[in-house]
Design a protein around this motif. Structure first.
Motif, PDB file in Angstrom:
ATOM      1  N   LEU A 159       6.544 -10.848  -2.902  1.00 16.54           N
ATOM      2  CA  LEU A 159       6.596  -9.604  -3.884  1.00 16.54           C
ATOM      3  C   LEU A 159       6.015  -8.553  -3.290  1.00 16.54           C
ATOM      4  CD1 LEU A 159       7.126  -8.353  -6.710  1.00 16.54           C
ATOM      5  CD2 LEU A 159       4.818  -9.141  -7.202  1.00 16.54           C
ATOM      6  N   ARG A 160       6.575  -7.204  -3.214  1.00 21.22           N
ATOM      7  CA  ARG A 160       6.131  -5.929  -2.416  1.00 21.22           C
ATOM      8  C   ARG A 160       6.320  -4.849  -3.492  1.00 21.22           C
ATOM      9  NH1 ARG A 160       7.618  -5.645   3.789  1.00 21.22           N
ATOM     10  NH2 ARG A 160       7.436  -7.867   4.071  1.00 21.22           N
ATOM     11  N   TYR A 161       5.238  -3.898  -3.382  1.00 19.59           N
ATOM     12  CA  TYR A 161       5.131  -2.688  -4.116  1.00 19.59           C
ATOM     13  C   TYR A 161       4.845  -1.608  -3.159  1.00 19.59           C
ATOM     14  CZ  TYR A 161       3.778   0.846  -7.685  1.00 19.59           C
ATOM     15  OH  TYR A 161       3.702   1.829  -8.324  1.00 19.59           O
ATOM     16  N   VAL A 162       5.641  -0.647  -3.122  1.00 14.56           N
ATOM     17  CA  VAL A 162       5.270   0.535  -2.319  1.00 14.56           C
ATOM     18  C   VAL A 162       4.852   1.544  -3.351  1.00 14.56           C
ATOM     19  CG1 VAL A 162       6.185   2.533  -0.783  1.00 14.56           C
ATOM     20  CG2 VAL A 162       6.923   0.166  -0.669  1.00 14.56           C
ATOM     21  N   ASP A 163       3.383   2.142  -3.027  1.00  9.10           N
ATOM     22  CA  ASP A 163       3.078   3.175  -4.196  1.00  9.10           C
ATOM     23  C   ASP A 163       3.243   4.658  -3.913  1.00  9.10           C
ATOM     24  OD1 ASP A 163       1.299   4.098  -2.265  1.00  9.10           O
ATOM     25  OD2 ASP A 163      -0.576   2.929  -2.762  1.00  9.10           O
ATOM     26  N   ASN A 164       2.895   5.345  -4.744  1.00 11.13           N
ATOM     27  CA  ASN A 164       3.468   6.812  -4.308  1.00 11.13           C
ATOM     28  C   ASN A 164       3.089   7.435  -3.298  1.00 11.13           C
ATOM     29  OD1 ASN A 164       4.357   6.774  -7.088  1.00 11.13           O
ATOM     30  ND2 ASN A 164       2.606   7.758  -8.031  1.00 11.13           N
ATOM     31  N   ASP A 165       1.987   6.883  -2.611  1.00  8.39           N
ATOM     32  CA  ASP A 165       1.597   7.376  -1.085  1.00  8.39           C
ATOM     33  C   ASP A 165       2.284   6.641  -0.115  1.00  8.39           C
ATOM     34  OD1 ASP A 165      -0.219   9.512  -2.125  1.00  8.39           O
ATOM     35  OD2 ASP A 165      -1.802   8.100  -2.752  1.00  8.39           O
ATOM     36  N   GLY A 166       3.090   5.925  -0.320  1.00  5.60           N
ATOM     37  CA  GLY A 166       3.853   4.979   0.756  1.00  5.60           C
ATOM     38  C   GLY A 166       2.925   3.985   1.356  1.00  5.60           C
ATOM     39  N   ARG A 167       1.786   3.413   0.589  1.00  2.00           N
ATOM     40  CA  ARG A 167       1.226   2.283   0.768  1.00  2.00           C
ATOM     41  C   ARG A 167       1.928   0.973   0.401  1.00  2.00           C
ATOM     42  NH1 ARG A 167      -3.416   5.670  -0.302  1.00  2.00           N
ATOM     43  NH2 ARG A 167      -3.020   5.141  -2.478  1.00  2.00           N
ATOM     44  N   LEU A 168       2.009  -0.209   1.362  1.00  3.35           N
ATOM     45  CA  LEU A 168       2.840  -1.244   0.879  1.00  3.35           C
ATOM     46  C   LEU A 168       1.826  -2.485   0.171  1.00  3.35           C
ATOM     47  CD1 LEU A 168       5.555  -2.978   1.093  1.00  3.35           C
ATOM     48  CD2 LEU A 168       5.015  -3.468   3.405  1.00  3.35           C
ATOM     49  N   TRP A 169       1.865  -2.824  -0.631  1.00  2.00           N
ATOM     50  CA  TRP A 169       1.203  -3.964  -1.200  1.00  2.00           C
ATOM     51  C   TRP A 169       2.133  -5.211  -1.194  1.00  2.00           C
ATOM     52  CZ3 TRP A 169      -3.680  -2.454  -3.411  1.00  2.00           C
ATOM     53  CH2 TRP A 169      -3.924  -1.202  -3.396  1.00  2.00           C
ATOM     54  N   ILE A 170       1.355  -6.258  -0.606  1.00  2.00           N
ATOM     55  CA  ILE A 170       2.151  -7.601  -0.733  1.00  2.00           C
ATOM     56  C   ILE A 170       1.568  -8.540  -1.184  1.00  2.00           C
ATOM     57  CG2 ILE A 170       3.536  -9.106   1.163  1.00  2.00           C
ATOM     58  CD1 ILE A 170       3.372  -6.995   3.252  1.00  2.00           C
ATOM     59  N   ALA A 171       2.188  -9.526  -2.045  1.00  2.00           N
ATOM     60  CA  ALA A 171       1.774 -10.764  -2.351  1.00  2.00           C
ATOM     61  C   ALA A 171       2.885 -11.808  -1.808  1.00  2.00           C
ATOM     62  CB  ALA A 171       1.853 -10.837  -3.857  1.00  2.00           C
ATOM     63  N   PRO A 172       2.411 -12.608  -0.990  1.00  2.00           N
ATOM     64  CA  PRO A 172       3.227 -13.573  -0.132  1.00  2.00           C
ATOM     65  C   PRO A 172       3.718 -14.822  -0.892  1.00  2.00           C
ATOM     66  CG  PRO A 172       0.887 -13.737   0.492  1.00  2.00           C
ATOM     67  CD  PRO A 172       0.773 -12.676  -0.337  1.00  2.00           C
ATOM     68  N   ALA A 173       4.561 -15.388  -0.607  1.00  2.00           N
ATOM     69  CA  ALA A 173       5.196 -16.622  -1.462  1.00  2.00           C
ATOM     70  C   ALA A 173       4.035 -17.354  -1.294  1.00  2.00           C
ATOM     71  CB  ALA A 173       6.469 -17.151  -0.928  1.00  2.00           C
ATOM     72  N   GLY A 174       3.833 -18.256  -2.160  1.00  2.00           N
ATOM     73  CA  GLY A 174       2.729 -19.141  -2.178  1.00  2.00           C
ATOM     74  C   GLY A 174       1.517 -18.730  -2.961  1.00  2.00           C
ATOM     75  N   THR A 175       1.397 -17.454  -3.585  1.00  2.00           N
ATOM     76  CA  THR A 175       0.232 -16.874  -4.227  1.00  2.00           C
ATOM     77  C   THR A 175      -0.083 -17.476  -5.522  1.00  2.00           C
ATOM     78  OG1 THR A 175       0.647 -14.583  -3.392  1.00  2.00           O
ATOM     79  CG2 THR A 175      -0.783 -14.973  -5.311  1.00  2.00           C
ATOM     80  N   VAL A 176      -1.058 -17.948  -5.716  1.00  2.00           N
ATOM     81  CA  VAL A 176      -1.331 -18.642  -6.931  1.00  2.00           C
ATOM     82  C   VAL A 176      -2.199 -17.605  -7.916  1.00  2.00           C
ATOM     83  CG1 VAL A 176      -2.756 -20.632  -8.197  1.00  2.00           C
ATOM     84  CG2 VAL A 176      -1.560 -20.964  -6.050  1.00  2.00           C
ATOM     85  N   THR A 177      -1.736 -17.561  -9.388  1.00  2.00           N
ATOM     86  CA  THR A 177      -2.427 -16.496 -10.172  1.00  2.00           C
ATOM     87  C   THR A 177      -2.449 -17.069 -11.362  1.00  2.00           C
ATOM     88  OG1 THR A 177      -2.523 -14.512 -10.932  1.00  2.00           O
ATOM     89  CG2 THR A 177      -0.387 -15.358 -10.623  1.00  2.00           C
ATOM     90  N   ASP A 178      -3.487 -16.782 -12.291  1.00  2.00           N
ATOM     91  CA  ASP A 178      -3.398 -16.995 -13.700  1.00  2.00           C
ATOM     92  C   ASP A 178      -3.005 -15.771 -14.398  1.00  2.00           C
ATOM     93  OD1 ASP A 178      -5.492 -15.060 -13.427  1.00  2.00           O
ATOM     94  OD2 ASP A 178      -7.097 -16.384 -14.526  1.00  2.00           O
TER      95      ASP A 178
END
Length: 120
Positions: A27-46
């Motif tokens: 999963l990826r998100y590009v913010d308003n300033d062009g920064r890339l945020w990545i959650a790789p496959a296999g990430t575990v979350t509650d």
């Protein structure tokens, strides 16, 4: 306005994770300033760390409308690879860019993360 890439994320609920989910896709998100945020496959979350008494007013931690923002937020809270203030601020931006998340829910969740979220 930011941009989601890989949404909706695909997840599984394995019994051994006791109520947590594991992502099957990146999963990826590009913010308003062009920064890339990545959650790789296999990430575990509650999901979003919403205390049970607030589920009725804020929502379930693994709600489909907020799960992607929670996944990426969790990755950066765990890795601490960006300043916590930026991570929490971006969480709010991700919620704003998530269809179905209204102003009040976004405000409550962002306020809670900024006030009670982890700091490093």
């Amino acid at each position: 306005m930011g941009e989601w890439i890989g949404k909706p994320v695909q997840t599984e609920w394995p019994d051994e994770l006791c109520g947590k989910v594991r992502t099957l896709t990146e999963l990826r998100y590009v913010d308003n300033d062009g920064r890339l945020w990545i959650a790789p496959a296999g990430t575990v979350t509650d999901g979003a760390s919403i205390p049970r008494p607030f589920w009725i007013t804020i929502g379930f931690p693994l709600s489909p409308d907020t799960i992607e923002a929670a996944i990426i937020h969790d990755v950066y809270c765990e890795t601490k690879s960006r300043p916590y203030k930026l991570v929490h601020k971006t969480f709010g931006a991700m919620l704003k860019d998530s269809p179905g998340v209204g102003f009040l829910k976004r405000w409550r969740m962002t306020f809670a993360v900024k006030k009670f979220g982890p700091r490093w």
